[in-house]
Design an enzyme around this catalytic site. Sequence first.
Site, PDB file in Angstrom:
ATOM      1  N   GLU A  29       0.791  -1.255   0.128  1.00 32.79           N
ATOM      2  CA  GLU A  29      -0.116  -0.040   0.145  1.00 32.79           C
ATOM      3  C   GLU A  29       0.956   1.258  -0.017  1.00 32.79           C
ATOM      4  O   GLU A  29       0.356   2.556   0.508  1.00 32.79           O
ATOM      5  CB  GLU A  29      -1.035  -0.183   1.118  1.00 32.79           C
ATOM      6  CG  GLU A  29      -1.880  -1.386   1.191  1.00 32.79           C
ATOM      7  CD  GLU A  29      -2.880  -1.300   2.490  1.00 32.79           C
ATOM      8  OE1 GLU A  29      -3.639   0.021   2.661  1.00 32.79           O
ATOM      9  OE2 GLU A  29      -2.821  -1.980   3.233  1.00 32.79           O
ATOM     10  N   SER A 159      -6.611  -2.333   1.717  1.00 31.98           N
ATOM     11  CA  SER A 159      -6.790  -1.702   0.208  1.00 31.98           C
ATOM     12  C   SER A 159      -7.318  -2.457  -0.812  1.00 31.98           C
ATOM     13  O   SER A 159      -7.238  -2.259  -1.959  1.00 31.98           O
ATOM     14  CB  SER A 159      -5.564  -0.799  -0.062  1.00 31.98           C
ATOM     15  OG  SER A 159      -5.558   0.181   0.977  1.00 31.98           O
ATOM     16  N   TYR A 225      -9.595   4.417  -4.760  1.00 31.50           N
ATOM     17  CA  TYR A 225      -8.543   5.478  -4.914  1.00 31.50           C
ATOM     18  C   TYR A 225      -8.509   6.221  -6.511  1.00 31.50           C
ATOM     19  O   TYR A 225      -7.800   7.221  -6.434  1.00 31.50           O
ATOM     20  CB  TYR A 225      -7.065   4.630  -4.751  1.00 31.50           C
ATOM     21  CG  TYR A 225      -6.862   4.059  -3.406  1.00 31.50           C
ATOM     22  CD1 TYR A 225      -7.188   4.875  -2.169  1.00 31.50           C
ATOM     23  CD2 TYR A 225      -6.984   2.706  -3.177  1.00 31.50           C
ATOM     24  CE1 TYR A 225      -7.160   4.189  -0.945  1.00 31.50           C
ATOM     25  CE2 TYR A 225      -7.016   2.249  -1.852  1.00 31.50           C
ATOM     26  CZ  TYR A 225      -7.141   2.907  -0.904  1.00 31.50           C
ATOM     27  OH  TYR A 225      -7.179   2.365   0.603  1.00 31.50           O
ATOM     28  N   ARG A 263     -11.070   2.858  11.628  1.00 23.72           N
ATOM     29  CA  ARG A 263     -12.107   2.645  10.740  1.00 23.72           C
ATOM     30  C   ARG A 263     -12.519   1.304  10.776  1.00 23.72           C
ATOM     31  O   ARG A 263     -11.614   0.422  10.715  1.00 23.72           O
ATOM     32  CB  ARG A 263     -11.860   3.189   9.284  1.00 23.72           C
ATOM     33  CG  ARG A 263     -13.181   3.841   8.687  1.00 23.72           C
ATOM     34  CD  ARG A 263     -12.726   3.679   6.980  1.00 23.72           C
ATOM     35  NE  ARG A 263     -12.698   2.719   6.213  1.00 23.72           N
ATOM     36  CZ  ARG A 263     -11.680   2.219   5.518  1.00 23.72           C
ATOM     37  NH1 ARG A 263     -10.457   3.176   5.316  1.00 23.72           N
ATOM     38  NH2 ARG A 263     -11.398   1.083   4.932  1.00 23.72           N
ATOM     39  N   ASP A 265     -14.930  -1.657   8.820  1.00 24.97           N
ATOM     40  CA  ASP A 265     -16.060  -1.830   7.668  1.00 24.97           C
ATOM     41  C   ASP A 265     -16.940  -2.762   7.824  1.00 24.97           C
ATOM     42  O   ASP A 265     -16.680  -3.747   8.781  1.00 24.97           O
ATOM     43  CB  ASP A 265     -14.982  -2.166   6.434  1.00 24.97           C
ATOM     44  CG  ASP A 265     -13.979  -1.136   6.191  1.00 24.97           C
ATOM     45  OD1 ASP A 265     -14.104  -0.029   6.461  1.00 24.97           O
ATOM     46  OD2 ASP A 265     -12.945  -1.429   5.650  1.00 24.97           O
ATOM     47  N   GLU A 278     -13.597  -5.757   8.863  1.00 25.59           N
ATOM     48  CA  GLU A 278     -12.044  -5.688   9.487  1.00 25.59           C
ATOM     49  C   GLU A 278     -12.140  -4.126  10.047  1.00 25.59           C
ATOM     50  O   GLU A 278     -12.945  -3.491   9.915  1.00 25.59           O
ATOM     51  CB  GLU A 278     -11.417  -5.747   8.346  1.00 25.59           C
ATOM     52  CG  GLU A 278     -11.619  -4.820   6.904  1.00 25.59           C
ATOM     53  CD  GLU A 278     -10.328  -4.653   5.967  1.00 25.59           C
ATOM     54  OE1 GLU A 278      -9.388  -4.454   6.338  1.00 25.59           O
ATOM     55  OE2 GLU A 278     -10.709  -5.349   5.028  1.00 25.59           O
ATOM     56  N   ASN A 280      -9.386  -0.934  10.514  1.00 24.48           N
ATOM     57  CA  ASN A 280      -8.219  -0.190   9.941  1.00 24.48           C
ATOM     58  C   ASN A 280      -7.775   0.728  10.866  1.00 24.48           C
ATOM     59  O   ASN A 280      -8.335   1.613  11.430  1.00 24.48           O
ATOM     60  CB  ASN A 280      -8.558   0.606   8.679  1.00 24.48           C
ATOM     61  CG  ASN A 280      -9.256  -0.357   7.482  1.00 24.48           C
ATOM     62  OD1 ASN A 280      -8.405  -0.886   6.417  1.00 24.48           O
ATOM     63  ND2 ASN A 280     -10.374  -0.625   7.389  1.00 24.48           N
ATOM     64  N   GLY A 284      -6.799   5.501   5.200  1.00 21.99           N
ATOM     65  CA  GLY A 284      -6.263   6.289   4.153  1.00 21.99           C
ATOM     66  C   GLY A 284      -6.620   7.831   4.498  1.00 21.99           C
ATOM     67  O   GLY A 284      -7.903   8.163   5.244  1.00 21.99           O
TER      68      GLY A 284
END
Length: 321
Positions: A29, A159, A225, A263, A265, A278, A280, A284
């Site tokens: 990443e 990602s 992205y 974060r 998800d 998951e 994070n 990002g």
Amino acid sequence: MTPTVPALRCTDARAFGRVAVLMGGTSAEREVSLDSGRNVLAALQARGVDAHAVDGIPALVEALVAKRFDRVFNILHGNKGGGEDGVLQGLCEALGVPVTGSGVLGSALGMDKIRTKQVWLSLGLPTPRYVRLAKGDDVHAAARSLGLPVIVKPSCEGSSVGVSRVFNEADLEAAVALAAAYPGELLMEQLVVGGEYTVGILGDIALPSIRIVPAGEYYDYHAKYQAEDTQYLCPGLEGEAEAGIRALALAAFRAAGCSGWGRVDVMRDAAGNNYLLEVNTAPGMTSHSLVPKAAGQVGIGFEELCWRVLETSLPKEGAGA
């Protein structure tokens, strides 16, 4: 329904000292991290913080040993050269240098999707059924035990790297080969059909949820992205449903030992059931990223968000310096 945002803990940029904005690295990443890092660096400097870019952990080690920085804003993504697997956190802890975000345990656990799911399941938190795949395992038997369609992915990447959705048994081998190109174990997971959501965590509050609506069929790397036509609906839900998904995300974040910011998800099926995917721990911070979008909904602009994340490196109230 809007969360109450606490006052800033610090108003003087000098209190942070000299800050290393750690970006880039050698994980899969890297490019996303460089993009995030440039944005964070500019935001902190605009607020008067003495912030400087550092590319990768070896460069940071050299700088910290030379005592050139007082704290680290970690915006590395991923593991194996990224800053989300606990290695960076252990380094900073050993050297006595504060770092943003989760500590060693939360970072290491959050990077490992299999072990995060094990913790969640032990606490009765909902997550899609899964099979842990070791080298040589019968992937066809695993898929039959879950029932197609399934998702095959590396356990320790982010990602959407190495992720495949499999609807036919004939595609299983290619999906496993792609995921196996990355370090660590593989995870085969029941594919939940429904809406895709994410909930940002900032300190002790869950930010408004975001429902992600890609123009294509899936929210993949391109949609995350590069695409300009992905829709982000925030808040993603209303009323009790919104309160429920935010409470679940905060509970999941804490259960994984995470802290500071991050974060979570979530998938939500047609019946309104939520399934945790998951965590994070260093999300990002690009122009397409989700935590800044959610923060904006409660009046926190990008520069202030970066400041508040940097505040997570300060000692907690009542703790020693």
